[in-house]
Design a protein around this motif. Sequence first.
Motif, mmCIF file in Angstrom:
data_model
loop_
_atom_site.group_PDB
_atom_site.id
_atom_site.type_symbol
_atom_site.label_atom_id
_atom_site.label_comp_id
_atom_site.label_asym_id
_atom_site.label_seq_id
_atom_site.Cartn_x
_atom_site.Cartn_y
_atom_site.Cartn_z
ATOM 1 N N THR A 316 41.115 24.955 12.405
ATOM 2 C CA THR A 316 41.618 25.713 12.306
ATOM 3 C C THR A 316 40.381 26.644 12.916
ATOM 4 N N MET A 317 39.158 26.358 12.781
ATOM 5 C CA MET A 317 38.192 26.403 13.692
ATOM 6 C C MET A 317 37.606 25.749 15.326
ATOM 7 N N ARG A 318 38.267 24.628 15.192
ATOM 8 C CA ARG A 318 38.476 24.140 16.483
ATOM 9 C C ARG A 318 39.311 24.465 17.201
ATOM 10 N N GLU A 319 40.527 24.526 16.898
ATOM 11 C CA GLU A 319 42.015 25.691 17.420
ATOM 12 C C GLU A 319 41.080 27.092 18.334
ATOM 13 N N SER A 320 40.434 27.599 17.235
ATOM 14 C CA SER A 320 40.039 28.916 17.485
ATOM 15 C C SER A 320 38.980 29.012 18.317
ATOM 16 N N LEU A 321 37.764 28.066 18.607
ATOM 17 C CA LEU A 321 37.330 28.237 19.668
ATOM 18 C C LEU A 321 37.892 27.143 20.962
ATOM 19 N N LYS A 322 38.977 26.499 20.681
ATOM 20 C CA LYS A 322 40.244 26.219 21.785
ATOM 21 C C LYS A 322 39.843 27.066 22.593
ATOM 22 N N VAL A 323 41.223 28.354 21.707
ATOM 23 C CA VAL A 323 41.646 29.515 22.322
ATOM 24 C C VAL A 323 40.975 30.359 22.972
ATOM 25 N N THR A 324 39.277 30.586 22.243
ATOM 26 C CA THR A 324 38.105 31.839 23.154
ATOM 27 C C THR A 324 38.035 30.762 24.270
ATOM 28 N N VAL A 325 37.442 29.921 23.835
ATOM 29 C CA VAL A 325 37.361 29.084 25.898
ATOM 30 C C VAL A 325 38.250 29.106 26.764
ATOM 31 N N ILE A 326 39.349 29.048 26.200
ATOM 32 C CA ILE A 326 39.825 28.832 27.576
ATOM 33 C C ILE A 326 40.194 30.020 27.415
ATOM 34 N N TYR A 327 40.822 31.211 26.632
ATOM 35 C CA TYR A 327 41.136 32.831 27.180
ATOM 36 C C TYR A 327 39.733 33.556 28.201
ATOM 37 N N VAL A 328 38.191 33.139 27.858
ATOM 38 C CA VAL A 328 37.516 33.569 28.034
ATOM 39 C C VAL A 328 37.266 33.628 29.923
ATOM 40 N N LEU A 329 37.635 32.067 29.906
ATOM 41 C CA LEU A 329 37.648 31.889 30.929
ATOM 42 C C LEU A 329 37.767 32.240 32.905
ATOM 43 N N VAL A 330 39.572 32.669 31.993
ATOM 44 C CA VAL A 330 40.514 32.596 32.602
ATOM 45 C C VAL A 330 40.126 34.062 32.903
ATOM 46 N N VAL A 331 40.044 34.978 31.984
ATOM 47 C CA VAL A 331 39.449 35.949 32.275
ATOM 48 C C VAL A 331 38.592 36.402 33.156
ATOM 49 N N TRP A 332 37.579 36.201 32.778
ATOM 50 C CA TRP A 332 36.235 35.454 33.574
ATOM 51 C C TRP A 332 36.678 35.513 35.493
ATOM 52 N N LEU A 333 37.503 34.698 35.101
ATOM 53 C CA LEU A 333 38.177 34.634 36.831
ATOM 54 C C LEU A 333 38.406 35.337 37.352
ATOM 55 N N LEU A 334 39.381 35.778 36.563
ATOM 56 C CA LEU A 334 39.853 37.296 37.163
ATOM 57 C C LEU A 334 38.999 38.416 37.212
ATOM 58 N N LEU A 335 38.797 38.693 36.665
ATOM 59 C CA LEU A 335 37.406 39.353 36.432
ATOM 60 C C LEU A 335 36.957 39.098 37.789
ATOM 61 N N ALA A 336 36.676 38.174 37.816
ATOM 62 C CA ALA A 336 35.251 37.742 39.314
ATOM 63 C C ALA A 336 35.841 38.091 40.567
ATOM 64 N N LEU A 337 37.441 37.806 40.554
ATOM 65 C CA LEU A 337 38.383 37.741 41.588
ATOM 66 C C LEU A 337 38.502 39.091 41.799
ATOM 67 N N PHE A 338 39.225 39.863 40.793
ATOM 68 C CA PHE A 338 38.916 41.679 41.245
ATOM 69 C C PHE A 338 37.548 42.727 41.055
ATOM 70 N N ARG A 339 36.648 42.074 40.961
ATOM 71 C CA ARG A 339 35.848 42.713 40.375
ATOM 72 C C ARG A 339 35.511 44.110 41.418
ATOM 73 N N ASN A 340 35.567 44.198 42.491
ATOM 74 C CA ASN A 340 35.534 45.397 43.323
ATOM 75 C C ASN A 340 36.760 46.267 43.259
ATOM 76 N N GLN A 341 38.245 45.896 42.739
ATOM 77 C CA GLN A 341 39.141 46.682 42.125
ATOM 78 C C GLN A 341 39.007 47.599 40.895
#
Length: 471
Positions: A316-341
């Motif tokens: 459960t902890m391993r899967e939770s950490l996997k979800v965390t890593v994947i989600y944060v990477l996706v959000v980071w990419l979106l924020l970086a792309l649309f930072r000015n907006q």
Amino acid sequence: MSQPSSIQGKFVTGSPLKHVINMTATASIGLVSIFIVDALNLFYISMLGHGELAAAVGYAGTFLFFFTSIAIGLSIAATALTARALGCGDREGAKEMAGASLLFMTTVMTVMTVVLYPLLPLIMTGMGATGETANMAVRFMRIVLPSTPIMAVGMCMSALLRALGDAKRSMYVTLGAGAATAILDPLFIFGLGLGLDGAAIANVLSRFVLIGIGYYGLVKVHGLFKKPSWVSARAVLPAFWAIAMPSILTQIATPVGNTFVTSAMAKFGDEAVAGWAVIGRLIPVAFGIIFALSGAVGPILGQNLGAQRFDRIRETMRESLKVTVIYVLVVWLLLALFRNQVAAIFGATGDAKNLIVFFCLFVSASFLFNGVLFVANAAFNNLGFAFYSTMLNWGRATLGVIPFVWLGSHWFGATGVLAGYGLGVVIFGLVGGWLCFKVVARLEKEAIKTQTTANNAVDDATAIPSFKPTS
């Protein structure tokens, strides 16, 4: 009794990843809705075109977060004890516990409000607010602060509905309050031309909606409330505070750290504080799933601990950490792309815009380690090591904030403050992740030792004694 047992143990079978995703998705809907409305509130204020207004809301929001954190800590105790009584089949005890918890919540939050209300000008000045910004922050707080006990009781009712297992009505409490704010904010700010005062009034009215929906679900639908007597309240108080105190200490660590960051930003002017205020609203909207994840995995870990399924706890902890890593990477990419907006949406200019862009491009990545720390906290709180959670959160809020922010402010100004805020969590996230797996290994070792001792005792008791013949 078989039905309650199967309900309580539903997390000890099936895919841990599926449980993590389902629980997180349900928990995040109501949570993120509140964060979105909070961001909308700041967006409406920014449309008025006065930078001091956004900065004032930033100061007030930092102070209000302190109250919300204490309410969350008290709600954790209410949920744990009420759920325990329900699990034992003691519905009358659960009703008394719910009533006592609401009484404790009302008392604590009312006393805090009464004590701190006269000190608002001093508090805002201590946080770094000056001039007209300080005056507007105090005016906003004078309207909103008296409704804090109402907000806290509504939060507690939502938590008690989760203890019952009624996740849908618990979600309706926060969704209803969020919808009310979304409607009332533009009405009072623009329609009635009340500006900042309108935002404060809308905030207060939404809290009445919060408590109204919570009361309907908890009392009218489920009847889970009994007015506590003085004797019963005194009887449950020690158990309540045994859980509430470490939970409160853990929760208030974050606003303490944020207050230091706000004070550091204040040295660079209202634009910097306004930028930090936007970031403060952006963080929970962008990373609300991670906030929800930390609370959602608790029941999964707790049930598997009761079943002694340490393999599933680790998974459960391993899967939770996997979800965390994947989600944060996706959000980071979106924020970086649309930072000015993102900066443009809030009408940010100058230093405020620079800070928002810098956060989206770099600092948001630090939530990889924040997410790890959140999962570790959930593990500690549900596996009987709440002290570790308290120590890590306070370490993050002090050692992980003060020196990094101080150095950053001296070397790189306002962006250095933000960079220090992000860098400080790295160490504590890594330590928390490592330590939570050590805790599981320790618990498993102790369980095996206990089981071995019990088996040996059974073997000794059932062994056939041998007798030597006498001469």
